[in-house]
Write an enzyme that holds these catalytic residues in place. Structure first.
Site, PDB file in Angstrom:
ATOM      1  N   ASP A 123       0.798  -1.264   0.047  1.00  0.00           N
ATOM      2  CA  ASP A 123      -0.105   0.136   0.018  1.00  0.00           C
ATOM      3  C   ASP A 123       0.899   1.418   0.015  1.00  0.00           C
ATOM      4  OD1 ASP A 123       1.006  -0.388   2.478  1.00  0.00           O
ATOM      5  OD2 ASP A 123      -0.997   0.110   3.633  1.00  0.00           O
TER       6      ASP A 123
ATOM      7  N   HIS B 135      22.708   3.751 -19.871  1.00  0.00           N
ATOM      8  CA  HIS B 135      21.752   3.956 -18.560  1.00  0.00           C
ATOM      9  C   HIS B 135      21.964   3.097 -17.494  1.00  0.00           C
ATOM     10  CE1 HIS B 135      18.811   5.667 -22.046  1.00  0.00           C
ATOM     11  NE2 HIS B 135      19.639   6.338 -21.672  1.00  0.00           N
TER      12      HIS B 135
ATOM     13  N   ASP C  33      25.855  11.398 -14.381  1.00  0.00           N
ATOM     14  CA  ASP C  33      24.943  12.174 -15.112  1.00  0.00           C
ATOM     15  C   ASP C  33      23.751  12.148 -14.116  1.00  0.00           C
ATOM     16  OD1 ASP C  33      22.719  12.680 -16.989  1.00  0.00           O
ATOM     17  OD2 ASP C  33      23.246  11.300 -18.530  1.00  0.00           O
TER      18      ASP C  33
ATOM     19  N   ASP D 111      19.989  18.675 -16.405  1.00  0.00           N
ATOM     20  CA  ASP D 111      20.362  17.392 -16.834  1.00  0.00           C
ATOM     21  C   ASP D 111      21.939  17.677 -17.063  1.00  0.00           C
ATOM     22  OD1 ASP D 111      20.953  15.024 -18.053  1.00  0.00           O
ATOM     23  OD2 ASP D 111      19.526  15.457 -19.958  1.00  0.00           O
TER      24      ASP D 111
ATOM     25  N   HIS E 119      24.835   7.530 -29.553  1.00  0.00           N
ATOM     26  CA  HIS E 119      23.548   8.187 -29.098  1.00  0.00           C
ATOM     27  C   HIS E 119      23.569   9.586 -29.756  1.00  0.00           C
ATOM     28  CE1 HIS E 119      25.445  10.640 -26.374  1.00  0.00           C
ATOM     29  NE2 HIS E 119      26.267   9.767 -25.792  1.00  0.00           N
TER      30      HIS E 119
ATOM     31  N   HIS F 176      18.809  16.590 -26.407  1.00  0.00           N
ATOM     32  CA  HIS F 176      17.402  16.762 -26.411  1.00  0.00           C
ATOM     33  C   HIS F 176      16.775  18.154 -25.974  1.00  0.00           C
ATOM     34  CE1 HIS F 176      17.706  15.683 -22.120  1.00  0.00           C
ATOM     35  NE2 HIS F 176      18.577  14.793 -22.689  1.00  0.00           N
TER      36      HIS F 176
ATOM     37  N   HIS G 171      13.585  14.608 -20.749  1.00  0.00           N
ATOM     38  CA  HIS G 171      13.264  14.511 -22.416  1.00  0.00           C
ATOM     39  C   HIS G 171      12.020  15.235 -22.616  1.00  0.00           C
ATOM     40  CE1 HIS G 171      16.007  10.622 -22.168  1.00  0.00           C
ATOM     41  NE2 HIS G 171      16.715  11.870 -22.174  1.00  0.00           N
TER      42      HIS G 171
ATOM     43  N   GLU H 250      25.340  16.861 -25.361  1.00  0.00           N
ATOM     44  CA  GLU H 250      25.998  15.691 -24.433  1.00  0.00           C
ATOM     45  C   GLU H 250      26.517  14.516 -25.596  1.00  0.00           C
ATOM     46  OE1 GLU H 250      23.134  12.969 -22.779  1.00  0.00           O
ATOM     47  OE2 GLU H 250      21.332  14.491 -23.496  1.00  0.00           O
TER      48      GLU H 250
ATOM     49  N   TYR I 212      32.521   6.082 -25.540  1.00  0.00           N
ATOM     50  CA  TYR I 212      32.558   4.632 -24.732  1.00  0.00           C
ATOM     51  C   TYR I 212      33.320   3.754 -25.346  1.00  0.00           C
ATOM     52  CZ  TYR I 212      28.591   7.937 -23.756  1.00  0.00           C
ATOM     53  OH  TYR I 212      28.090   9.075 -23.465  1.00  0.00           O
TER      54      TYR I 212
ATOM     55  N   ARG J 178      31.357  11.223 -21.035  1.00  0.00           N
ATOM     56  CA  ARG J 178      30.292  12.245 -21.743  1.00  0.00           C
ATOM     57  C   ARG J 178      30.381  13.498 -20.798  1.00  0.00           C
ATOM     58  NH1 ARG J 178      26.288   9.109 -21.388  1.00  0.00           N
ATOM     59  NH2 ARG J 178      25.318   9.681 -19.530  1.00  0.00           N
TER      60      ARG J 178
ATOM     61  N   GLU K 117      28.019  17.121 -20.435  1.00  0.00           N
ATOM     62  CA  GLU K 117      26.574  17.219 -20.915  1.00  0.00           C
ATOM     63  C   GLU K 117      26.399  18.689 -20.123  1.00  0.00           C
ATOM     64  OE1 GLU K 117      23.345  14.588 -19.520  1.00  0.00           O
ATOM     65  OE2 GLU K 117      22.173  15.641 -20.853  1.00  0.00           O
TER      66      GLU K 117
HETATM   67  N1  GLY Z   1      20.055  11.802 -18.381  1.00  0.00           N
HETATM   68  C1  GLY Z   1      19.144  11.454 -19.432  1.00  0.00           C
HETATM   69  C2  GLY Z   1      19.713  11.925 -20.690  1.00  0.00           C
HETATM   70  O1  GLY Z   1      20.901  12.647 -20.591  1.00  0.00           O
HETATM   71  O2  GLY Z   1      19.286  12.032 -21.786  1.00  0.00           O
HETATM   72 MN    MN Z   2      22.206  13.211 -18.832  1.00  0.00          MN
HETATM   73 MN    MN Z   3      20.490  14.417 -21.286  1.00  0.00          MN
END
Ligand code: GLY
Ligand code: MN
Ligand code: MN
Length: 448
Positions: free
Chosen positions: A47, A250, A267, A278, A357, A361, A368, A392, A396, A413, A415
């Site tokens: 619950d 991820h 991240d 982000d 990637h 975004h 996103h 970003e 890798y 990365r 970003e």
């Molecule tokens: N943290 C998600 C992205 O960088 O898109």
């Molecule tokens: Mn990110």
């Molecule tokens: Mn991002």
């Protein structure tokens, strides 16, 4: 004992921008009925519930954060702005906390009319009667779709009484998406603050991370900085990845031990007043990049700086990804991780072994964020002042036969959150260390 009126026990956002957004939407939609629910509460286990998060579209138009609420606008010459929400309920409020109730909600959130949510089935068919079109989210929530169908059928059942039923149901989200793409001053102010808190959190994590610690302990430092600044939640699950874990895009396990000689990729961004930050940063756990780590880091940084330059009014959204691919592919060739000419490495997509990637975004109420990236004619959406994007790029490198060992398990990365301005752009996360010397200086080992 008679009690004086108490101050509101909840924080209310500035409401004028939300009213203005509803007015703009009403103008755009012109006719019919707009109807939009907030999110449902979700059970976590037994619950216990997940912390409640209101729907971003609903919040954008209302500023209202209680569950069980629906906003309606009757469109046309004199639009009526209507909110359905939970009634006040002393017992529930003693257990779960304050509820506005329709009377107070109407006053505070700038609605013309406000009704108990329990009246939805009774009142919505009347609101739908004699309307040509209903604007509502379509296909987002099966229970909501079923409710809309039920109300439409209730109206259809009355057509012999001379009432006409709507003949069209449009997805209202595409119109709100267009609005949400361009942030107003209120949103920009919040996103600047979210960017600063998140930058401070990354800086704290760099300072605290030491060999022997666990990834979750570094995650705790991020959360500490978010929450102490009023950002009660991360905007998404924080990725705190040491060594080869950084090559899992991820990665969410956050349970490994930090080792000397490894890089750490974080991240993470807070959610402040419903808006996301982000940020990704990568730093050496022992305070100094190895030569191979430094080469990869400098390449990613070079590409990220070039990308940021391409975020400006008039440029198509897809432009900065192209920039990232060009710079990274050339760098991979220079580091002998890819073979052949720049044109062939791009053409064959050989670079995707290391960069798989896209370069960013939209960012806003959702990490996103809402909004198409392409126009109906297939062309990229053009950048305009008020848009916010992440930038970003990354590299890798998983262990592989043809990859020199010095590069194995390097994941980098970088970003930032970039606001498009009239003159170019503004980096909302600029205070977070990024240059090699600044990153090395910020880390625990360097700081002693
Ligand atoms: N943290 C998600 C992205 O960088 O898109
Ligand atoms: Mn990110
Ligand atoms: Mn991002």
């Amino acid at each position: 004992m008679k009690r004086e009126t108490l101050p509101l026990p909840v924080v209310v956002p500035k409401i004028a921008p939300h009213v203005k957004r509803r007015q703009r939407l009403a103008k755009l939609l012109k006719e019919g009925l707009m109807l939009l629910p907030t999110s449902r509460e979700a059970t976590r286990n037994a619950d216990a519930h997940y912390d409640y998060r209101w729907d971003s579209y609903f919040y954008y138009l209302t500023g209202f954060r209680e569950p069980e609420a629906v906003v309606a606008i009757t469109l046309g010459k004199n639009p009526r702005h209507i909110l359905f929400c939970r009634e006040k309920n002393l017992e529930r409020e003693i257990w779960d906390g304050f509820r506005f109730g329709p009377a107070m909600a109407r006053e505070i959130f700038g609605f013309d009319e406000c009704y108990p949510i329990a009246d939805l089935d009774r009142l919505v068919p009347d609101l739908m009667s004699n309307q040509a079109v209903i604007h509502t989210p379509v296909g987002a929530d099966a229970l909501w779709d079923a409710s809309v169908a039920k109300w439409l059928n209730a109206v259809r059942a009355k057509i012999r009484q001379g009432i006409s039923a709507p003949s069209e149901v449009h997805d209202v989200r595409r119109h709100i998406d267009l609005q949400r793409l361009i942030k107003d001053e209120t949103e920009i102010d919040i996103m600047r603050r979210a960017g600063k808190i998140s930058s401070d959190a990354h800086t704290r994590a760099m300072r605290m991370a030491k060999p022997g610690m666990y990834e979750y302990q570094v995650e705790a430092e991020l959360l500490h900085e978010f929450v102490r600044n009023g950002a009660r939640q991360p905007a998404y699950g924080s990725i705190v990845a040491a060594g080869g874990n950084a090559c899992v895009l991820h990665y969410r396990e956050n349970s490994a031990q930090l080792k000397t000689g490894e890089l750490m990729l974080i991240d993470a961004g807070c959610e402040l007043e419903s808006y996301a930050a982000d940020i990704t940063r990568t730093f050496p756990i022992a305070g100094k990049f190895s030569p191979a780590q430094r080469d990869v880091y400098e390449l990613v940084l070079e590409s990220q700086l070039a990308c940021i330059k391409a975020v400006k009014p008039g440029n198509p959204f897809g432009k900065y990804h192209e920039v990232a691919v060009n710079v990274l592919a050339q760098g991979l060739i220079d580091l002998k991780l890819c073979k052949g000419s720049l044109a062939s490495v791009i053409e064959t997509e050989a670079y995707k072994q290391f960069y798989m990637h896209r370069a960013g975004h939209w960012l806003g109420l959702d990490v996103h964020d809402a909004g198409n990236y392409r126009q109906p004619n297939g062309k990229w959406v053009e950048m305009e002042p008020g848009m916010v994007v992440t930038v970003e790029p990354g590299i890798y490198i998983r262990p592989a036969d043809k990859v020199p060992k010095a590069f194995w398990d390097i994941g980098v990365r970088i970003e930032d959150d970039i606001l498009v301005t009239k003159k170019g752009n503004e980096n909302l996360t600029a205070s977070c260390p990024k240059a090699v010397k600044d990153v090395e200086a910020a880390t625990a080992t360097a700081a002693g």
